[in-house]
Design a protein around this motif. Structure first.
Motif, PDB file in Angstrom:
ATOM      1  N   SER A 130     -11.294  -3.947 -45.587  1.00  0.00           N
ATOM      2  CA  SER A 130     -10.456  -2.748 -45.640  1.00  0.00           C
ATOM      3  C   SER A 130     -10.444  -2.019 -44.300  1.00  0.00           C
ATOM      4  CB  SER A 130     -10.959  -1.800 -46.735  1.00  0.00           C
ATOM      5  OG  SER A 130     -12.170  -1.180 -46.362  1.00  0.00           O
ATOM      6  N   ALA A 131     -11.543  -2.090 -43.559  1.00  0.00           N
ATOM      7  CA  ALA A 131     -11.615  -1.440 -42.252  1.00  0.00           C
ATOM      8  C   ALA A 131     -11.017  -2.308 -41.150  1.00  0.00           C
ATOM      9  CB  ALA A 131     -13.068  -1.102 -41.916  1.00  0.00           C
ATOM     10  N   PHE A 132     -11.066  -3.612 -41.324  1.00  0.00           N
ATOM     11  CA  PHE A 132     -10.654  -4.542 -40.268  1.00  0.00           C
ATOM     12  C   PHE A 132      -9.172  -4.404 -39.913  1.00  0.00           C
ATOM     13  CE2 PHE A 132      -8.694  -8.654 -39.257  1.00  0.00           C
ATOM     14  CZ  PHE A 132      -9.341  -8.948 -38.070  1.00  0.00           C
ATOM     15  N   TYR A 133      -8.316  -4.400 -40.919  1.00  0.00           N
ATOM     16  CA  TYR A 133      -6.877  -4.466 -40.655  1.00  0.00           C
ATOM     17  C   TYR A 133      -6.335  -3.262 -39.888  1.00  0.00           C
ATOM     18  CZ  TYR A 133      -6.433  -8.693 -43.433  1.00  0.00           C
ATOM     19  OH  TYR A 133      -6.544  -9.987 -43.892  1.00  0.00           O
ATOM     20  N   PRO A 134      -6.616  -2.021 -40.295  1.00  0.00           N
ATOM     21  CA  PRO A 134      -6.064  -0.906 -39.518  1.00  0.00           C
ATOM     22  C   PRO A 134      -6.602  -0.833 -38.093  1.00  0.00           C
ATOM     23  CG  PRO A 134      -7.592  -0.102 -41.178  1.00  0.00           C
ATOM     24  CD  PRO A 134      -7.342  -1.535 -41.493  1.00  0.00           C
ATOM     25  N   VAL A 135      -7.878  -1.191 -37.906  1.00  0.00           N
ATOM     26  CA  VAL A 135      -8.449  -1.161 -36.563  1.00  0.00           C
ATOM     27  C   VAL A 135      -7.843  -2.260 -35.697  1.00  0.00           C
ATOM     28  CG1 VAL A 135     -10.565  -1.410 -35.208  1.00  0.00           C
ATOM     29  CG2 VAL A 135     -10.598  -0.101 -37.330  1.00  0.00           C
ATOM     30  N   ALA A 136      -7.751  -3.461 -36.238  1.00  0.00           N
ATOM     31  CA  ALA A 136      -7.192  -4.584 -35.471  1.00  0.00           C
ATOM     32  C   ALA A 136      -5.744  -4.307 -35.090  1.00  0.00           C
ATOM     33  CB  ALA A 136      -7.284  -5.871 -36.291  1.00  0.00           C
ATOM     34  N   LEU A 137      -4.953  -3.821 -36.033  1.00  0.00           N
ATOM     35  CA  LEU A 137      -3.536  -3.572 -35.772  1.00  0.00           C
ATOM     36  C   LEU A 137      -3.345  -2.469 -34.742  1.00  0.00           C
ATOM     37  CD1 LEU A 137      -0.647  -4.332 -36.495  1.00  0.00           C
ATOM     38  CD2 LEU A 137      -0.736  -2.638 -38.334  1.00  0.00           C
ATOM     39  N   ASN A 138      -4.079  -1.371 -34.868  1.00  0.00           N
ATOM     40  CA  ASN A 138      -3.927  -0.271 -33.923  1.00  0.00           C
ATOM     41  C   ASN A 138      -4.481  -0.626 -32.551  1.00  0.00           C
ATOM     42  OD1 ASN A 138      -2.954   2.563 -35.097  1.00  0.00           O
ATOM     43  ND2 ASN A 138      -3.983   1.457 -36.735  1.00  0.00           N
ATOM     44  N   THR A 139      -5.551  -1.412 -32.506  1.00  0.00           N
ATOM     45  CA  THR A 139      -6.065  -1.861 -31.214  1.00  0.00           C
ATOM     46  C   THR A 139      -5.045  -2.758 -30.525  1.00  0.00           C
ATOM     47  OG1 THR A 139      -8.352  -1.772 -32.028  1.00  0.00           O
ATOM     48  CG2 THR A 139      -7.943  -3.071 -30.054  1.00  0.00           C
ATOM     49  N   PHE A 140      -4.461  -3.668 -31.274  1.00  0.00           N
ATOM     50  CA  PHE A 140      -3.435  -4.555 -30.726  1.00  0.00           C
ATOM     51  C   PHE A 140      -2.259  -3.753 -30.172  1.00  0.00           C
ATOM     52  CE2 PHE A 140       0.644  -6.653 -31.768  1.00  0.00           C
ATOM     53  CZ  PHE A 140       0.590  -7.686 -30.842  1.00  0.00           C
ATOM     54  N   GLU A 141      -1.780  -2.787 -30.937  1.00  0.00           N
ATOM     55  CA  GLU A 141      -0.649  -1.984 -30.490  1.00  0.00           C
ATOM     56  C   GLU A 141      -1.018  -1.109 -29.293  1.00  0.00           C
ATOM     57  OE1 GLU A 141       0.604   0.126 -33.924  1.00  0.00           O
ATOM     58  OE2 GLU A 141       1.668  -1.590 -34.802  1.00  0.00           O
ATOM     59  N   GLY A 142      -2.261  -0.623 -29.270  1.00  0.00           N
ATOM     60  CA  GLY A 142      -2.700   0.180 -28.151  1.00  0.00           C
ATOM     61  C   GLY A 142      -2.779  -0.615 -26.863  1.00  0.00           C
ATOM     62  N   VAL A 143      -3.284  -1.834 -26.947  1.00  0.00           N
ATOM     63  CA  VAL A 143      -3.363  -2.692 -25.767  1.00  0.00           C
ATOM     64  C   VAL A 143      -1.962  -3.038 -25.278  1.00  0.00           C
ATOM     65  CG1 VAL A 143      -4.089  -4.959 -24.924  1.00  0.00           C
ATOM     66  CG2 VAL A 143      -5.626  -3.620 -26.364  1.00  0.00           C
ATOM     67  N   ARG A 144      -1.067  -3.330 -26.206  1.00  0.00           N
ATOM     68  CA  ARG A 144       0.297  -3.692 -25.824  1.00  0.00           C
ATOM     69  C   ARG A 144       1.085  -2.499 -25.270  1.00  0.00           C
ATOM     70  NH1 ARG A 144       2.061  -8.814 -27.251  1.00  0.00           N
ATOM     71  NH2 ARG A 144       0.261 -10.103 -26.672  1.00  0.00           N
ATOM     72  N   SER A 145       0.573  -1.295 -25.460  1.00  0.00           N
ATOM     73  CA  SER A 145       1.259  -0.127 -24.900  1.00  0.00           C
ATOM     74  C   SER A 145       1.051  -0.003 -23.393  1.00  0.00           C
ATOM     75  CB  SER A 145       0.769   1.151 -25.581  1.00  0.00           C
ATOM     76  OG  SER A 145      -0.586   1.430 -25.233  1.00  0.00           O
ATOM     77  N   VAL A 146       0.087  -0.749 -22.857  1.00  0.00           N
ATOM     78  CA  VAL A 146      -0.132  -0.757 -21.413  1.00  0.00           C
ATOM     79  C   VAL A 146       1.032  -1.507 -20.762  1.00  0.00           C
ATOM     80  CG1 VAL A 146      -1.667  -1.466 -19.542  1.00  0.00           C
ATOM     81  CG2 VAL A 146      -2.622  -0.719 -21.729  1.00  0.00           C
ATOM     82  N   THR A 147       1.724  -0.854 -19.841  1.00  0.00           N
ATOM     83  CA  THR A 147       2.913  -1.449 -19.224  1.00  0.00           C
ATOM     84  C   THR A 147       2.539  -2.396 -18.085  1.00  0.00           C
ATOM     85  OG1 THR A 147       3.166   0.346 -17.632  1.00  0.00           O
ATOM     86  CG2 THR A 147       4.203   0.632 -19.785  1.00  0.00           C
ATOM     87  N   ALA A 150      -7.257   3.768 -26.151  1.00  0.00           N
ATOM     88  CA  ALA A 150      -8.233   4.568 -26.904  1.00  0.00           C
ATOM     89  C   ALA A 150      -7.610   5.437 -27.994  1.00  0.00           C
ATOM     90  CB  ALA A 150      -9.058   5.419 -25.934  1.00  0.00           C
ATOM     91  N   PRO A 151      -6.495   6.140 -27.739  1.00  0.00           N
ATOM     92  CA  PRO A 151      -5.919   6.947 -28.823  1.00  0.00           C
ATOM     93  C   PRO A 151      -5.514   6.114 -30.040  1.00  0.00           C
ATOM     94  CG  PRO A 151      -5.037   7.646 -26.713  1.00  0.00           C
ATOM     95  CD  PRO A 151      -5.797   6.378 -26.458  1.00  0.00           C
ATOM     96  N   GLN A 152      -4.914   4.941 -29.788  1.00  0.00           N
ATOM     97  CA  GLN A 152      -4.524   4.079 -30.893  1.00  0.00           C
ATOM     98  C   GLN A 152      -5.751   3.524 -31.623  1.00  0.00           C
ATOM     99  OE1 GLN A 152      -1.382   4.546 -31.853  1.00  0.00           O
ATOM    100  NE2 GLN A 152      -0.689   2.451 -31.667  1.00  0.00           N
ATOM    101  N   ILE A 153      -6.772   3.149 -30.857  1.00  0.00           N
ATOM    102  CA  ILE A 153      -8.002   2.653 -31.476  1.00  0.00           C
ATOM    103  C   ILE A 153      -8.635   3.747 -32.334  1.00  0.00           C
ATOM    104  CG2 ILE A 153     -10.338   1.810 -31.021  1.00  0.00           C
ATOM    105  CD1 ILE A 153      -9.267   0.486 -28.489  1.00  0.00           C
ATOM    106  N   ALA A 154      -8.643   4.984 -31.815  1.00  0.00           N
ATOM    107  CA  ALA A 154      -9.204   6.099 -32.580  1.00  0.00           C
ATOM    108  C   ALA A 154      -8.440   6.320 -33.880  1.00  0.00           C
ATOM    109  CB  ALA A 154      -9.181   7.373 -31.730  1.00  0.00           C
ATOM    110  N   THR A 155      -7.119   6.193 -33.819  1.00  0.00           N
ATOM    111  CA  THR A 155      -6.316   6.312 -35.036  1.00  0.00           C
ATOM    112  C   THR A 155      -6.692   5.227 -36.039  1.00  0.00           C
ATOM    113  OG1 THR A 155      -4.459   7.280 -33.831  1.00  0.00           O
ATOM    114  CG2 THR A 155      -3.970   6.285 -35.959  1.00  0.00           C
ATOM    115  N   GLY A 156      -6.861   3.992 -35.543  1.00  0.00           N
ATOM    116  CA  GLY A 156      -7.264   2.898 -36.415  1.00  0.00           C
ATOM    117  C   GLY A 156      -8.629   3.128 -37.039  1.00  0.00           C
TER     118      GLY A 156
END
Length: 256
Positions: free
Chosen positions: A131-148, A175-181
């Motif tokens: 239950s914890a894995f999916y939101p963290v993994a998804l938000n971390t992925f999106e946060g990393v991809r936000s780097v231009t 970090a903000p996306q990871i924190a949200t996750g």
């Protein structure tokens, strides 16, 4: 200060109105008081749970499972999200499977987990970790991809090696996306903790067992006590997560 007081007052008006209505309809016996029990009966049951030590024992057991599953799932989620976000090859290889599996309802995994691991602690903690894995993994992925790409190019011009690129650019930017996750994962893990205690065996200690005992003995007041405890702990966890997030990411400034 005046606005804050007005907001707080508005926030408590609905619960107070509900409590008043609850008291009136049960005191006047306008309802079946075996099904809709009086507020006083709920208070008595809560006091019994507290004085008997069941509350402390159950809370300790539930939080232990919750923290263990949250820590395992969040750690795996951050590592997985980083790899998926940094490596295009990993995204093409693993991404489609990940995005497909995340569509499966979390509770749909319970029959399989109980078949493999039984209904013991291992199955409960693994379920919470999922239950914890999916939101963290998804938000971390999106946060990393936000780097231009432009940011990466500037870092390379400044002479960043791979470790500096990861620690001084990618992780701070994500970090903000990871924190949200992590915030979402903490809440999901608590819900999964109660679900695991309720659905993976009634013999386990925990706050969920309070609800189970109430259902088994048809003590509606005990069920309500359990529900209130679950909601109270969830609210505290949410407040703590918000506080920690605001302290750790204070450099972002106020978020509206």
């Amino acid at each position: 200060m005046k606005t804050l007081r007005e907001t707080d007052l508005r926030g408590v008006m609905l619960p107070l109105a509900f409590l008043l209505l609850w008291y009136v309809v049960t005191a006047m016996q306008l309802v079946n008081t075996k099904l809709i029990v009086p507020p006083g009966a709920v208070v008595d049951s809560a006091w019994q749970v507290i004085t008997s030590g069941q509350l402390l024992t159950g809370l300790r057991a539930s939080l232990t499972r919750d923290i263990a599953g949250f820590a395992a799932g969040s750690t795996a989620g951050i590592l997985f999200g980083l790899v998926l976000g940094v490596s295009r090859w990993a995204e093409r290889l693993v991404g489609p499977t990940f995005h497909t599996l995340k569509q499966i309802s979390l509770f749909a995994w319970l029959p399989l987990l109980s078949t493999w691991l039984g209904t013991g602690e291992a199955a409960k903690i693994l379920f919470i970790a999922l239950s914890a894995f999916y939101p963290v993994a998804l938000n971390t992925f999106e946060g990393v991809r936000s780097v231009t790409r432009a940011q990466v190019e500037v870092a390379r011009v400044l002479g960043f090696d791979r470790w500096q690129l990861a620690w001084r650019l990618i992780l701070p930017a994500a970090a903000p996306q990871i924190a949200t996750g992590l915030h979402l994962a903490l809440l999901y893990a608590w819900l999964a903790t109660i679900g695991a205690e309720y659905l993976l065996g009634s013999s386990a200690q925990g706050i969920g067992s309070v609800v189970i005992r109430g259902k088994a003995t048809f003590h509606v007041e005990l069920i309500i006590v359990g529900m209130l405890l679950i909601g109270l702990v969830g609210m505290v966890l949410n407040r703590l997560a918000t506080l920690v997030e605001s302290r750790v990411l204070h450099w972002r400034g106020p978020v509206h």
